[in-house]
Design a protein around this motif. Structure first.
Motif, PDB file in Angstrom:
ATOM      1  N   PRO A  69      -4.753   2.477  -3.630  1.00 57.30           N
ATOM      2  CA  PRO A  69      -4.122   3.801  -3.594  1.00 57.30           C
ATOM      3  C   PRO A  69      -4.208   4.548  -4.924  1.00 57.30           C
ATOM      4  CG  PRO A  69      -2.750   2.247  -2.419  1.00 57.30           C
ATOM      5  CD  PRO A  69      -3.837   1.444  -3.079  1.00 57.30           C
ATOM      6  N   SER A 117       1.086   4.001  -3.060  1.00 55.10           N
ATOM      7  CA  SER A 117       0.723   5.404  -2.877  1.00 55.10           C
ATOM      8  C   SER A 117       1.770   6.321  -3.499  1.00 55.10           C
ATOM      9  CB  SER A 117       0.571   5.731  -1.391  1.00 55.10           C
ATOM     10  OG  SER A 117      -0.540   5.046  -0.847  1.00 55.10           O
ATOM     11  N   MET A 118       3.043   5.944  -3.350  1.00 52.37           N
ATOM     12  CA  MET A 118       4.116   6.752  -3.925  1.00 52.37           C
ATOM     13  C   MET A 118       4.124   6.648  -5.452  1.00 52.37           C
ATOM     14  SD  MET A 118       5.578   8.362  -1.461  1.00 52.37           S
ATOM     15  CE  MET A 118       3.942   8.465  -0.727  1.00 52.37           C
ATOM     16  N   GLY A 174       0.769  -1.239   0.000  1.00 48.59           N
ATOM     17  CA  GLY A 174       0.000   0.000   0.000  1.00 48.59           C
ATOM     18  C   GLY A 174       0.796   1.282   0.000  1.00 48.59           C
ATOM     19  N   ASN A 175       1.769   1.433   0.929  1.00 49.27           N
ATOM     20  CA  ASN A 175       2.482   2.706   0.994  1.00 49.27           C
ATOM     21  C   ASN A 175       3.353   2.924  -0.237  1.00 49.27           C
ATOM     22  OD1 ASN A 175       4.267   0.682   1.745  1.00 49.27           O
ATOM     23  ND2 ASN A 175       5.405   1.971   3.177  1.00 49.27           N
ATOM     24  N   THR A 176       3.869   1.836  -0.826  1.00 48.27           N
ATOM     25  CA  THR A 176       4.663   1.964  -2.048  1.00 48.27           C
ATOM     26  C   THR A 176       3.770   2.334  -3.228  1.00 48.27           C
ATOM     27  OG1 THR A 176       6.132   0.252  -1.184  1.00 48.27           O
ATOM     28  CG2 THR A 176       6.359   0.818  -3.499  1.00 48.27           C
ATOM     29  N   ASP A 205      -5.008  -3.905  -1.554  1.00 51.77           N
ATOM     30  CA  ASP A 205      -4.266  -2.791  -0.958  1.00 51.77           C
ATOM     31  C   ASP A 205      -3.141  -2.291  -1.857  1.00 51.77           C
ATOM     32  OD1 ASP A 205      -3.209  -5.351  -0.342  1.00 51.77           O
ATOM     33  OD2 ASP A 205      -1.825  -4.446   1.090  1.00 51.77           O
ATOM     34  N   SER A 206      -2.827  -3.035  -2.913  1.00 49.58           N
ATOM     35  CA  SER A 206      -1.823  -2.554  -3.863  1.00 49.58           C
ATOM     36  C   SER A 206      -2.447  -1.734  -4.985  1.00 49.58           C
ATOM     37  CB  SER A 206      -1.048  -3.735  -4.457  1.00 49.58           C
ATOM     38  OG  SER A 206      -1.854  -4.480  -5.351  1.00 49.58           O
TER      39      SER A 206
END
Length: 274
Positions: free
Chosen positions: A133, A105-106, A101-103, A129-130
């Motif tokens: 975002p 988002s970037m 997820g956080n990757t 979750d991938s």
């Protein structure tokens, strides 16, 4: 760009053509290699020659990343040029991203905020979750790999689990994700016989269809089984258009090939909606 705006452009231009800007310095006209940025100059000339015949451009980022920072700068100049001069064109970053997820988002910020693409292609293997975002951005689109045009697609995508092929699981599961209305899907033209089944699952989403032309896909077959009441198709052609010539007349020849496809699409649209 909203889906409604894309549909309007398709009907206005009588075209659902997407041109892939997959730039290989060994294939572009040699005289361009003398310029400071041959990749951008090639793209700019192709875009100026074909923008009225297509509704979308799709740079594959690998063809820019291969040239390091200069290639990435050429990509940025290309997307800036399209957005500034032809803002009604739908842009696709063919990057095939997808990570935790956080990757993701970037990645989404990079393509949607910094580069300002309208959409980006996403690999679905890591799940919800991938992908979500990318779906969180207003009027931006995630184009999910569903059933691709390459030979290796049969390695995994058509394997059955509980009596259903994997690509169908991808389609059905992704429909439940947040902001799934912003999803589009990659479905290869070389898999035309699958379009009827795909439309039963996702009748309303746009399909990005590579494989017409150089890879042998049939436009009429794709449209027969894949088109919906909003057209719902973006047909991609890359090599068949942009490398129609590697001489001084490359832009003219690219336009001629794009025009052939646009006229065929215009006839299909007239027959479909008559």
């Amino acid at each position: 760009m909203t889906t409604e705006q894309l549909i309007h452009q398709i009907k206005f231009k009588k075209s659902f053509l997407c041109i892939g800007l997959d730039i290989d310095l060994t294939k572009i006209p040699p005289h361009l290699l003398e310029l400071e940025d041959p990749i951008f100059e090639f793209n700019k000339t192709i875009i100026d020659a074909t923008h009225d015949l297509c509704v979308s451009y799709k740079p594959n980022t690998a063809f820019y990343e291969a040239y390091g920072i200069k290639g990435w700068q050429s990509l940025q100049k290309t997307i800036n040029y399209i957005n500034e001069k032809y803002p009604k064109i739908f842009t696709i970053a063919d990057a095939k991203r997808g990570d935790i997820g956080n990757t993701s988002s970037m990645y989404a910020k990079a393509f949607f905020e910094d580069l300002n693409f309208d959409s980006v292609t996403i690999a679905p293997y890591m799940g919800k979750d991938s992908v979500e975002p990318f779906l969180a951005f207003e009027n931006k689109h995630a184009i999910l790999l569903a059933l691709t045009s390459n030979e290796g697609a049969f390695d995994f995508q058509t394997l059955e689990s509980n009596g259903k092929e994997l690509y169908k699981h991808v389609l059905e599961t992704s429909k439940k994700w947040k902001n799934a209305q912003n999803l589009m899907y990659v479905v290869g033209a070389t898999k035309a016989e699958y379009f009827s089944e795909i439309r039963k699952i996702i009748p309303n989403n746009f399909l990005l269809v590579p494989g017409v032309g150089a890879q042998g896909g049939n436009l009429l077959e794709v449209c027969k089984y894949g088109m919906n009441s909003d057209i719902g198709l973006l047909i991609n052609s890359s090599r068949g258009i942009i490398y129609a010539s590697n001489d001084i007349d490359f832009a003219q020849k690219a336009r001629e090939e794009a025009l052939k496809m646009q006229l065929e699409m215009e006839e299909i649209l007239e027959n479909y909606f008559s």
